[in-house]
Design a protein around this motif. Sequence first.
Motif, PDB file in Angstrom:
ATOM      1  N   PHE A  33       0.786  -1.231   0.000  1.00 55.00           N
ATOM      2  CA  PHE A  33       0.000   0.000   0.000  1.00 55.00           C
ATOM      3  C   PHE A  33       0.823   1.289   0.000  1.00 55.00           C
ATOM      4  N   PHE A  34       2.154   1.160  -0.080  1.00 54.93           N
ATOM      5  CA  PHE A  34       3.006   2.348  -0.030  1.00 54.93           C
ATOM      6  C   PHE A  34       4.103   2.250  -1.080  1.00 54.93           C
ATOM      7  N   PRO A  35       4.691   3.388  -1.463  1.00 53.44           N
ATOM      8  CA  PRO A  35       5.742   3.370  -2.497  1.00 53.44           C
ATOM      9  C   PRO A  35       6.919   2.501  -2.075  1.00 53.44           C
ATOM     10  N   ALA A  36       7.482   1.805  -3.031  1.00 51.30           N
ATOM     11  CA  ALA A  36       8.577   0.879  -2.738  1.00 51.30           C
ATOM     12  C   ALA A  36       9.943   1.539  -2.802  1.00 51.30           C
ATOM     13  N   ASP A  37      10.013   2.832  -3.171  1.00 49.76           N
ATOM     14  CA  ASP A  37      11.312   3.470  -3.344  1.00 49.76           C
ATOM     15  C   ASP A  37      11.988   3.822  -2.028  1.00 49.76           C
ATOM     16  N   ASP A  38      11.223   3.878  -0.942  1.00 47.55           N
ATOM     17  CA  ASP A  38      11.813   4.168   0.376  1.00 47.55           C
ATOM     18  C   ASP A  38      11.201   3.208   1.397  1.00 47.55           C
ATOM     19  N   PRO A  39      11.783   2.025   1.572  1.00 44.09           N
ATOM     20  CA  PRO A  39      11.198   0.999   2.439  1.00 44.09           C
ATOM     21  C   PRO A  39      11.032   1.440   3.894  1.00 44.09           C
ATOM     22  N   SER A  87     -15.633  -3.817   7.362  1.00 46.12           N
ATOM     23  CA  SER A  87     -14.414  -3.033   7.117  1.00 46.12           C
ATOM     24  C   SER A  87     -13.197  -3.936   6.950  1.00 46.12           C
ATOM     25  N   THR A  88     -13.119  -5.010   7.722  1.00 52.49           N
ATOM     26  CA  THR A  88     -11.985  -5.927   7.594  1.00 52.49           C
ATOM     27  C   THR A  88     -12.046  -6.688   6.277  1.00 52.49           C
ATOM     28  N   PHE A  89     -13.236  -7.104   5.881  1.00 49.78           N
ATOM     29  CA  PHE A  89     -13.387  -7.779   4.593  1.00 49.78           C
ATOM     30  C   PHE A  89     -12.965  -6.866   3.444  1.00 49.78           C
ATOM     31  N   LEU A  90     -13.304  -5.590   3.551  1.00 48.08           N
ATOM     32  CA  LEU A  90     -12.948  -4.656   2.486  1.00 48.08           C
ATOM     33  C   LEU A  90     -11.442  -4.440   2.390  1.00 48.08           C
ATOM     34  N   VAL A  91     -10.731  -4.559   3.524  1.00 43.57           N
ATOM     35  CA  VAL A  91      -9.266  -4.474   3.470  1.00 43.57           C
ATOM     36  C   VAL A  91      -8.717  -5.563   2.551  1.00 43.57           C
ATOM     37  N   ALA A  92      -9.346  -6.735   2.594  1.00 40.51           N
ATOM     38  CA  ALA A  92      -8.873  -7.870   1.788  1.00 40.51           C
ATOM     39  C   ALA A  92      -9.003  -7.622   0.301  1.00 40.51           C
ATOM     40  N   VAL A  93      -9.898  -6.749  -0.105  1.00 39.24           N
ATOM     41  CA  VAL A  93     -10.133  -6.537  -1.539  1.00 39.24           C
ATOM     42  C   VAL A  93      -9.669  -5.159  -2.007  1.00 39.24           C
ATOM     43  N   LEU A  94      -8.935  -4.444  -1.161  1.00 45.15           N
ATOM     44  CA  LEU A  94      -8.448  -3.123  -1.552  1.00 45.15           C
ATOM     45  C   LEU A  94      -7.420  -3.234  -2.676  1.00 45.15           C
ATOM     46  N   PRO A  95      -7.403  -2.287  -3.602  1.00 45.57           N
ATOM     47  CA  PRO A  95      -6.352  -2.263  -4.631  1.00 45.57           C
ATOM     48  C   PRO A  95      -5.020  -1.858  -4.019  1.00 45.57           C
ATOM     49  N   THR A  96      -3.932  -2.180  -4.676  1.00 47.89           N
ATOM     50  CA  THR A  96      -2.597  -1.871  -4.180  1.00 47.89           C
ATOM     51  C   THR A  96      -2.161  -0.470  -4.616  1.00 47.89           C
ATOM     52  N   TYR A  97      -1.035  -0.033  -4.058  1.00 44.56           N
ATOM     53  CA  TYR A  97      -0.478   1.273  -4.441  1.00 44.56           C
ATOM     54  C   TYR A  97      -0.103   1.286  -5.916  1.00 44.56           C
ATOM     55  N   GLY A  98       0.397   0.180  -6.427  1.00 42.23           N
ATOM     56  CA  GLY A  98       0.768   0.107  -7.832  1.00 42.23           C
ATOM     57  C   GLY A  98      -0.422   0.232  -8.768  1.00 42.23           C
TER      58      GLY A  98
END
Length: 237
Positions: A33-39, A87-98
């Motif tokens: 869920f976050f940019p990969a350029d700065d871990p 709300s927890t179920f929706l976390v499972a189907v959220l799109p990624t940062y990419g």
Amino acid sequence: MKAALSGWLGSALEYYDFFIYAQAAALVFPTVFFPADDPQVAVVASLATFGVGYVARPIGAFVLGHWGDTHGRKNMLVLCMLMMGISTFLVAVLPTYGQVGVLAPALLVLMRLIQGFAVGGEIAGASTMTMEHAPFGKRGFYTSFTLQGVQGGQLLAAAIFLPLAAVLPEDDFQSWGWRIPFLLSSVVIVVGLVVRRKVEETPAFQEKAATGEVPKAPSCRWSRRTVWTCCGWSSWP
């Protein structure tokens, strides 16, 4: 006893949802869920979203506690279970940062706020409902079931999430495996509706509702005698 078991099961299921998020925030969310350029920044931001839930908890306890006072503990606790499960179920189907960019962490924070709001109402409401159902002299014992459910939920979360992380190949776990524990929160919705709806409303609320005397803003006047009675002791010295 039915109210105490309902409080234990409800707290266990809701805190299962609450704490699988904690494990995912440390193991998965920084790369999903976050940019990969700065871990390092991604890890800090991910853990910060976990902390957001604790900001929402006292607000949920205040708002949902008032709702329980005026509309009944049973209705409020069913609402808490639905909010947490959905709300927890929706976390499972959220799109990624990419896939969607900054919208991904924004939606993640929103789901975490709903989780914190719901769990704030759960722990206070379940404890109160159990206490109001418990026989005089045993209120402390039966009310303790709710807190025991919190630890049960933590153990359940670890028992499901960590083995998946150990068994699945890392690429599979990072791409789809971490979503499985969140998808299982759909069980919370079913169990919440079945178990919570079988528990009767508390006698105190039923008595007020029958006479039409449920106030819009119930007062809370604590005294030493009130504390003594709520703790379940049988007599006032």
